[in-house]
Scaffold this motif. Structure first.
Motif, mmCIF file in Angstrom:
data_model
loop_
_atom_site.group_PDB
_atom_site.id
_atom_site.type_symbol
_atom_site.label_atom_id
_atom_site.label_comp_id
_atom_site.label_asym_id
_atom_site.label_seq_id
_atom_site.Cartn_x
_atom_site.Cartn_y
_atom_site.Cartn_z
ATOM 1 N N CYS A 128 0.204 8.663 7.228
ATOM 2 C CA CYS A 128 0.731 9.180 5.963
ATOM 3 C C CYS A 128 0.662 8.083 4.912
ATOM 4 O O CYS A 128 0.762 6.896 5.234
ATOM 5 C CB CYS A 128 2.171 9.640 6.171
ATOM 6 S SG CYS A 128 2.947 10.278 4.681
ATOM 7 N N SER B 276 2.804 6.985 2.960
ATOM 8 C CA SER B 276 3.949 6.076 2.933
ATOM 9 C C SER B 276 3.845 5.005 4.022
ATOM 10 O O SER B 276 4.534 3.991 3.957
ATOM 11 C CB SER B 276 5.271 6.848 3.042
ATOM 12 O OG SER B 276 5.317 7.568 4.233
ATOM 13 N N HIS C 241 5.015 8.572 11.632
ATOM 14 C CA HIS C 241 6.082 9.549 11.424
ATOM 15 C C HIS C 241 5.539 10.977 11.254
ATOM 16 O O HIS C 241 6.170 11.829 10.655
ATOM 17 C CB HIS C 241 6.993 9.136 10.267
ATOM 18 C CG HIS C 241 6.301 9.052 8.942
ATOM 19 N ND1 HIS C 241 5.682 7.916 8.486
ATOM 20 C CD2 HIS C 241 6.119 9.971 7.972
ATOM 21 C CE1 HIS C 241 5.151 8.144 7.313
ATOM 22 N NE2 HIS C 241 5.400 9.390 6.963
ATOM 23 N N CYS D 203 4.681 15.476 7.943
ATOM 24 C CA CYS D 203 5.114 14.758 6.737
ATOM 25 C C CYS D 203 4.316 15.182 5.515
ATOM 26 O O CYS D 203 4.822 15.903 4.679
ATOM 27 C CB CYS D 203 5.128 13.230 6.885
ATOM 28 S SG CYS D 203 5.927 12.484 5.425
HETATM 29 ZN ZN LIG Z 1 5.123 10.441 5.241
#
Ligand SMILES: [Zn+2]
Ligand SMILES: [Zn+2]
Length: 345
Positions: A37, A39, A66, A153
């Motif tokens: 992801c 992030s 995640h 996510c």
């Molecule tokens: Zn994420």
């Protein structure tokens, strides 16, 4: 087992961990796909504590990832309604389980403290992952594990923001940024009936956006997006806009491109941004949403929506890696401009 640990400053290692065993109320997931992801790039690039790079308090190094998806491999004492072999995603947070936010599926809002898997607790970049059974979200049979990982996510975040915006077929939707979250917003917004206009600076990403249902694409490096969006809406501006970049200029452009009474969602994280509150927001009666991911209930709803509407999410999943390629995978993700990567097990 081995798991990916971010060391900061664009270094990572495959570290040895004990295979997890489920305690009371817990399950172990055999990971089949674990998404990368946007992030994740914060702790990957960080200097020092990886969790702090995302604004969370965290202790020692944890297994990253995640966006976990797989099958239940082992079930702990007292766990009912979950069986070995069940296809599952994980809502990648765990709170106290008792407060109002936790009970509504928003454990990331828990005032009593919460774990973010892959950031402050061991995540999905490893063959196995131990989580409380209450964090599991069923994966519909129609969806692949890779799609489930994306929903866990990036794609779920796009869906959550579109719901906050209450996007419908009456709206033109401008999506700023066509990375994995923005491309998801483009395809989901289209499936919700909106006329989607995609904005980015990379031609490859804009080509994907068109493939995923954007009616028009705007290259913000070549054309002023605010002027372009006004022109495309008879001078009115768009009913809904979403920023998936975190870039201050794009955020301001998203707000300025909205029509009077328009709705804007901020999804991209980081940075600070200055707005002319009176001219750009108050006097145009805008509604501004700050949207952080989704609830476990919203995650299940997103998966169901994608399966039922046959949203072409698999087209987003462009880069498949083994755990041994983790270094190469994140190096590429750090610089690449198209699609989304994931680890397959
Ligand atoms: Zn994420
Ligand atoms: Zn709680």
């Amino acid at each position: 087992m081995r798991g990916v640990v971010f060391l900061g400053e664009r270094k990572l290692e495959l570290r040895e961990f004990a295979d997890p065993l489920p305690g009371p109320g817990e399950v172990v997931i055999a990971i089949k796909a674990s998404g990368m992801c946007g992030s994740d790039l914060h702790p990957y690039r960080a200097r020092g504590n990886a969790a702090a790079a995302l604004g969370f308090a965290g202790g020692g190094p944890v297994i990253a990832g995640h966006e976990p998806c797989g099958v239940v491999a082992a079930v702990g004492a007292g766990v009912t309604d979950v069986s070995v072999g069940q296809r599952v995603m994980n809502h990648h947070y765990a709170g106290c389980g008792r407060c109002a936010h936790c009970r509504q599926g928003w454990s990331q809002l828990c005032p009593n403290g919460f774990v973010v898997y892959g950031v402050t607790g061991h995540g999905g970049h490893a063959p196995f992952m131990k989580v409380p059974a209450r964090t599991l979200v069923s994966l519909p049979d129609e969806l692949s594990f890779e799609e489930g990982a994306a929903i866990s996510c990036g794609t779920g975040t796009a869906y959550g923001a579109l719901k906050r915006l209450d996007v419908s077929g009456r709206d033109t939707l401008a999506v700023f940024g066509q990375g994995p979250v923005g491309l998801s917003a483009t395809m989901l917004g289209r499936a919700m009936g909106a006329r989607v206009i995609a904005i980015d600076v990379a031609p490859e990403r804009l080509a994907l956006a068109r493939q995923f249902g954007a009616e028009t694409v705007v290259n913000a490096r070549e054309t002023d997006p605010v002027a372009a969006l006004r022109e495309l809406t008879h001078g009115e501006g768009v009913e809904t806009a979403m920023d998936c970049t975190g870039n201050p200029e794009a955020r301001v452009a998203a707000v300025r491109s909205a029509t009077t009474w328009g709705r804007v969602a901020f999804v991209g994280e980081g940075n600070t941004t200055t707005f002319d509150i009176s001219q750009d927001m108050i006097r145009r009666q805008l509604t501004i949403h700050a949207s952080w991911t989704f609830s476990s209930v919203g995650q299940a709803e997103c998966a169901r929506f994608i399966a039922d509407r046959k949203v072409p999410l698999d087209g987003l999943l462009t880069h498949r890696f083994t755990l041994d390629q983790a270094d190469e995978a994140y190096r590429l993700f750090d610089t690449q401009t198209t699609g989304k990567g994931y680890f397959a097990f």
